[in-house]
Scaffold this active site. Sequence first.
Site, PDB file in Angstrom:
ATOM      1  N   TRP A   1       3.398  -8.127   6.718  1.00  0.00           N
ATOM      2  CA  TRP A   1       2.966  -7.268   5.506  1.00  0.00           C
ATOM      3  C   TRP A   1       4.220  -6.914   4.590  1.00  0.00           C
ATOM      4  O   TRP A   1       4.441  -6.665   3.560  1.00  0.00           O
ATOM      5  CB  TRP A   1       2.514  -5.795   5.984  1.00  0.00           C
ATOM      6  CG  TRP A   1       1.033  -6.085   6.425  1.00  0.00           C
ATOM      7  CD1 TRP A   1       0.658  -5.942   7.756  1.00  0.00           C
ATOM      8  CD2 TRP A   1      -0.065  -6.738   5.723  1.00  0.00           C
ATOM      9  NE1 TRP A   1      -0.711  -6.292   7.958  1.00  0.00           N
ATOM     10  CE2 TRP A   1      -1.265  -6.784   6.603  1.00  0.00           C
ATOM     11  CE3 TRP A   1      -0.444  -7.214   4.418  1.00  0.00           C
ATOM     12  CZ2 TRP A   1      -2.330  -7.377   6.260  1.00  0.00           C
ATOM     13  CZ3 TRP A   1      -1.755  -7.811   4.192  1.00  0.00           C
ATOM     14  CH2 TRP A   1      -2.543  -8.021   5.124  1.00  0.00           C
TER      15      TRP A   1
ATOM     16  N   ASP B   1       5.745   1.407   3.719  1.00  0.00           N
ATOM     17  CA  ASP B   1       4.245   1.166   4.042  1.00  0.00           C
ATOM     18  C   ASP B   1       3.812   1.752   5.199  1.00  0.00           C
ATOM     19  O   ASP B   1       4.362   1.190   6.108  1.00  0.00           O
ATOM     20  CB  ASP B   1       4.132  -0.219   3.767  1.00  0.00           C
ATOM     21  CG  ASP B   1       2.609  -0.868   4.159  1.00  0.00           C
ATOM     22  OD1 ASP B   1       1.674   0.054   4.426  1.00  0.00           O
ATOM     23  OD2 ASP B   1       2.386  -2.043   4.022  1.00  0.00           O
TER      24      ASP B   1
ATOM     25  N   LYS C   1      -7.006   1.877   7.724  1.00  0.00           N
ATOM     26  CA  LYS C   1      -6.705   1.897   8.953  1.00  0.00           C
ATOM     27  C   LYS C   1      -6.876   2.837   9.767  1.00  0.00           C
ATOM     28  O   LYS C   1      -7.241   2.992  11.096  1.00  0.00           O
ATOM     29  CB  LYS C   1      -5.282   1.417   9.214  1.00  0.00           C
ATOM     30  CG  LYS C   1      -4.538   0.173   8.145  1.00  0.00           C
ATOM     31  CD  LYS C   1      -5.341  -0.975   8.771  1.00  0.00           C
ATOM     32  CE  LYS C   1      -5.314  -2.213   7.637  1.00  0.00           C
ATOM     33  NZ  LYS C   1      -3.894  -2.859   7.313  1.00  0.00           N
TER      34      LYS C   1
HETATM   35  C1  LIG Z   1      -3.674  -3.948   6.442  1.00  0.00           C
HETATM   36  C2  LIG Z   1      -2.233  -3.555   5.850  1.00  0.00           C
HETATM   37  C3  LIG Z   1      -1.933  -4.075   4.534  1.00  0.00           C
HETATM   38  C4  LIG Z   1      -2.706  -4.758   3.768  1.00  0.00           C
HETATM   39  O1  LIG Z   1      -3.766  -3.566   3.089  1.00  0.00           O
HETATM   40  P1  LIG Z   1      -4.801  -4.096   2.111  1.00  0.00           P
HETATM   41  O2  LIG Z   1      -5.300  -2.787   1.562  1.00  0.00           O
HETATM   42  O3  LIG Z   1      -5.929  -4.872   2.587  1.00  0.00           O
HETATM   43  O4  LIG Z   1      -4.372  -4.452   0.873  1.00  0.00           O
HETATM   44  C5  LIG Z   1      -0.678  -3.728   4.118  1.00  0.00           C
HETATM   45  N1  LIG Z   1       0.108  -3.125   5.016  1.00  0.00           N
HETATM   46  C6  LIG Z   1      -0.149  -2.843   6.240  1.00  0.00           C
HETATM   47  C7  LIG Z   1       1.071  -2.148   6.755  1.00  0.00           C
HETATM   48  C8  LIG Z   1      -1.285  -3.157   6.536  1.00  0.00           C
HETATM   49  O5  LIG Z   1      -1.721  -2.485   7.903  1.00  0.00           O
END
Ligand SMILES: *Cc1c(COP(=O)(O)O)cnc(C)c1O
Length: 360
Positions: free
Chosen positions: A101, A171, A195
């Site tokens: 990511w 993030d 998540k």
């Molecule tokens: C799942 C995830 C993403 C991607 O998320 P989307 O909503 O599918 O774009 C980005 N960063 C992390 C840390 C993730 O766990």
Amino acid sequence: MSRVYNFSAGPAVLPECVLQEAAAEMMDYRGTGMSVMEMSHRSKAYQQIIDEAEADLRSLMGIPENYKVLFMQGGASQQFAAVPMNLMKNKVADYIITGQWAKKAWQEAKMYGTANAVASSADKTFSYIPDCSDLPISENADYVYICENNTIYGTKFWELPNTKGKDLVSDVSSCFLSEPVDVTKYGMLYGGVQKNIGPAGVVIAVIRDDLITEDVLPGTPTMLRYKTHADNGSMYNTPPAYGIYICGKVFKWLQNMGGLEAMKEHNVKKAKVMYDFLDASQLFQGTVVAKDRSLMNVPFVTGDADMDAKFVKAATDAGFVNLKGHRSVGGMRASIYNAMPIEGVEKLVAFMDKFEKENR
Ligand SMILES: *Cc1c(COP(=O)(O)O)cnc(C)c1O
């Protein structure tokens, strides 16, 4: 009705009482005669839903007055572009690469300016967090970027990097609201909610006021400008209204659980059950350096792909689902987010123990 123990990395398990409440309100939300899905986002009832969601999030995280909360769409991946478009005033940013990511965010940022990879753990398949106490931070960097909890590899920054005065952008998708956080250490944090908080389709960003300006890269679409959302209370256009409503219910659930301190305690306890078992097992091994282990995502392997597949199948048959590791790494991964009860983890470990005895 029968519910499974869902170890999915995302979309992921939600608290049962939240789902029940949403079900009860489906046909007639509090006397409005309609579901929240059918409601104008300009209605009084909806304004109250989004206002309460923001207020509850602010109190849960202790978000200071000088930070905005934005509810947006497009997933966390959309922010990989939005971050540089809004924040790269000097067109320079430093990225710490601790997994896929972070890498995707870095690659996206390279389209908009100079994005430097100032540290990486790619050399050991992202199984650790690099030492970030004295990195070669660029003098004119607009921000330093991290992915705080690495969903795929199961690592977590337990100490934030020394950004040498630059703003930190994080993030937090897969550790959002899993523990208390000092928002003042960040210029911006953001996450997709699927998540740990709610349904896919909502992204929540917490951004310091002074970073929200008109001074964005040329060509930045209206919908990707933080100012657009900040100036319009996250309702410049139709927000992901139903998703925000569910997030709001999860915030109330977190308050009832005792807030983020209590949630951290609960998460530490759950993760310990997993890691203690893995550390003692002859068949299963964790894949991450112990000090960098995530409380949310626990990857593990047997070292034999056929045995891994046999385990995943047996576990699925026993009601422990979505344990297959990410398609890029294989093995197994148990995601044990806030809403996974400790019984789920204890029963999984008991199942793993039994599987080990039968397959040694
Ligand atoms: C799942 C995830 C993403 C991607 O998320 P989307 O909503 O599918 O774009 C980005 N960063 C992390 C840390 C993730 O766990």
